[in-house]
Structure formats: C-alpha cells, structure tokens
Motif scaffolding. Sequence first.
Motif, PDB file in Angstrom:
ATOM      1  N   VAL A   1      -3.736  -0.245   3.866  1.00  0.00           N
ATOM      2  CA  VAL A   1      -4.826   1.033   3.821  1.00  0.00           C
ATOM      3  C   VAL A   1      -5.638   1.036   5.072  1.00  0.00           C
ATOM      4  O   VAL A   1      -6.823   1.600   5.055  1.00  0.00           O
ATOM      5  CB  VAL A   1      -5.745   1.079   2.523  1.00  0.00           C
ATOM      6  N   LYS A   2      -5.291   0.196   6.052  1.00  0.00           N
ATOM      7  CA  LYS A   2      -6.107  -0.103   7.089  1.00  0.00           C
ATOM      8  C   LYS A   2      -6.382   1.035   8.177  1.00  0.00           C
ATOM      9  O   LYS A   2      -7.595   1.501   8.502  1.00  0.00           O
ATOM     10  CB  LYS A   2      -5.755  -1.345   7.840  1.00  0.00           C
TER      11      LYS A   2
ATOM     12  N   LYS B   1      -5.336   5.213   9.063  1.00  0.00           N
ATOM     13  CA  LYS B   1      -5.073   6.693   8.414  1.00  0.00           C
ATOM     14  C   LYS B   1      -3.722   6.845   7.821  1.00  0.00           C
ATOM     15  O   LYS B   1      -3.194   7.186   6.772  1.00  0.00           O
ATOM     16  CB  LYS B   1      -5.740   7.564   9.082  1.00  0.00           C
TER      17      LYS B   1
ATOM     18  N   ARG C   1      -2.268   4.426   5.309  1.00  0.00           N
ATOM     19  CA  ARG C   1      -2.901   4.605   4.076  1.00  0.00           C
ATOM     20  C   ARG C   1      -2.158   5.621   3.222  1.00  0.00           C
ATOM     21  O   ARG C   1      -1.841   5.496   2.191  1.00  0.00           O
ATOM     22  CB  ARG C   1      -4.275   4.711   4.318  1.00  0.00           C
ATOM     23  N   TRP C   2      -1.893   6.971   4.110  1.00  0.00           N
ATOM     24  CA  TRP C   2      -1.265   7.918   3.692  1.00  0.00           C
ATOM     25  C   TRP C   2       0.016   7.548   3.191  1.00  0.00           C
ATOM     26  O   TRP C   2       0.738   7.970   2.022  1.00  0.00           O
ATOM     27  CB  TRP C   2      -1.342   9.183   4.594  1.00  0.00           C
TER      28      TRP C   2
ATOM     29  N   THR D   1       1.199   4.665   2.203  1.00  0.00           N
ATOM     30  CA  THR D   1       1.192   3.686   1.193  1.00  0.00           C
ATOM     31  C   THR D   1       0.761   4.684  -0.171  1.00  0.00           C
ATOM     32  O   THR D   1       1.422   4.542  -1.440  1.00  0.00           O
ATOM     33  CB  THR D   1       0.098   2.607   1.258  1.00  0.00           C
ATOM     34  N   ILE D   2      -0.129   5.754  -0.129  1.00  0.00           N
ATOM     35  CA  ILE D   2      -0.395   6.717  -1.117  1.00  0.00           C
ATOM     36  C   ILE D   2       0.834   7.266  -1.658  1.00  0.00           C
ATOM     37  O   ILE D   2       1.043   7.408  -2.875  1.00  0.00           O
ATOM     38  CB  ILE D   2      -1.597   7.375  -0.830  1.00  0.00           C
TER      39      ILE D   2
ATOM     40  N   SER E   1       3.388   5.300  -3.321  1.00  0.00           N
ATOM     41  CA  SER E   1       3.135   4.835  -4.505  1.00  0.00           C
ATOM     42  C   SER E   1       3.213   5.946  -5.696  1.00  0.00           C
ATOM     43  O   SER E   1       3.501   5.503  -6.794  1.00  0.00           O
ATOM     44  CB  SER E   1       1.726   4.263  -4.369  1.00  0.00           C
TER      45      SER E   1
END
Length: 308
Positions: A91-92, A94, A97-98, A100-101, A104
């Motif tokens: 999540v380091k 942007k 992070r997106w 990964t989100i 998931s």
Amino acid sequence: MLLPLAAFFIRDWRMLLIAINVPGVFYLPLWRLIPESPRWLLSQGRVEEAEAILRAAARKNRVTAPEVIFQPLQTENKTEKLSRHNVGDLVKSKNIRWITIMLSFVWIAASIGYFALALNSSNLHGNPFLNCFLSAAVEVPGIILSWPLLRSCSRRLCLFASLFLGGVLLLFTPLIPRDLKLVSIALEMMGKFGFSVALTIVYPFTAELYPTVLRNTAVGTCSMAARLGSIAAPYFLYLGTYSKSLPYILMGGLCVLGGLLSLLLPETYGMPLPETLDHMQTIQRFKKTQNSNTLSGDTTAVENDSVL
C-alpha cells in the motif's frame, strides 16, 4: 470428491476431521524438494544459488543453458540495490495500493461464492452426499479449462468472465420456480464451476502483477483476504432464514462487482514478470506516460524464462 464418501462411512464428525487431515502431515517434508525462486535469490544477491537452480532446470528440460547466465554488471546492480520489503509495500504508492485493494476484493468475492455454494450443497434438494460429490466434481472441468485459458487468453477477461458467470447464475437462482428444483441445483453447480475457474486463475494472475521482491507477500496477503470471504460465507447462508433470495442476491452482486473490478487491473498475459517495484504495471487511470522498462522488462528475466 472423496469427502462425501468418507463422510458416508464415518458419521462421527471428530473422527471424520482426523481422517481427512492426517494425510496432510505426510506433505510437510516435501518442502525440501521444491527449489527456491531464482528471481528471489537474485534479488537477494545469492547469484550462485540462482545459477545452480537455472542450470538444473535447463538439464531437466533438455535445454542448453548459456555459459554466463547473469552478467557481472547486472548482478552488481542487483546486489547494490538490495532492500528489505514487507507487507507495508503493498500500500506504499497509489498504484500498488489500488491494485492490492481491488485484488483483495476479487479474492473475497470469489471465496464467498465458492465456499457458500460448497456449504449450501447439504441444503439442496436430494441426497446431501450426492450433492456434495457433484459440487466437488463440477470443479474438475473448471480446473482443466483454466489450463488452456491461462496459456492462451487474457487474464483479466478470463477472471471477469468466470466471476461474472458465477454471479449472474446466483442472481438468476431465486427466480426459478420452487417446483423446478433440479434447475436450481444445475444453476448452483454451474456457478460453482465459474468460481472454481476464477480461483484457479486469480492465483497466477496475482503473482504476475507483483514484482519478485513482493510476489510471495502479495499472494499471501490476498489469500488471507480470501479467508475473510470463506469466514463470511456461512453468514451469507444464514441470511436465508429471513429471505431465501437474499443470500443469492448479495453473493451474486458481490461476484458481478468483483468481475467488473478485475477489468480495471493491468493485463499480464504475454508480459515479462516485473522484477522491481518500478517495473510494475499501472492501472489505466494512473497511466500518464508509457514506461519502456515496464513493457520490456529486464533482459535477464527474459533469458532466464527461456531457460526454464
């Protein structure tokens, strides 16, 4: 598929748990037979071990390995840039992070659909042992189909199609009249087929999206997110006590949404595996300029892939 057969003869649930889990103990020593990832070894500066594994792979595949696999300059650059990575790197930035989100959420949606249908097999019309067997047997063609799909098709489209198929079938299930119970069972089995394909594809797709230094961490984190879906699956089924249509509507909606989100992820089919965080592809909305390094990758990685 053997589980309902074992359950038919072993009716005590404690003895059944022991019977189906004891064989797993014999797999524990097999980890020593699995070679380490050459990419990871190289990223850690363990060049000699990486070369030994690649040469062994070349011999087994009857491929002639080059005399010099890693150029000295390349290995020096690798060792100089060694850095520690952890789950926080997912999540380091942007873009990561997106990714990964969204991944998931896709894992959670696929797990909810898969495990909810597996648990619901005992509630279907007919023999619960036979329904449990059919619920497992329908995964076999799904897993077999995943093989040619992974070798020849877009990762995003395959994941979208399988999740969307499973979600739409769940949404249609409450619309089937109650006297057509066999049709409802067939729709659930086809939905289980779709989720089996999705869960088979999402593993390599996740591994291909992340660089070598984060690949294991990313797959483990997304798999942990999937466990949240499997934990939530029974509670979705319990909602059927209030409304029989509610579990299908919620699960179907989540899976359709997960399929649509998968279309936003970068495509990895035919692309070289990323070696570092800088090599990761970007989501389309964040992509301003095309990075040649992202597309071409590391020439060393391409040469190593040809050896393997």
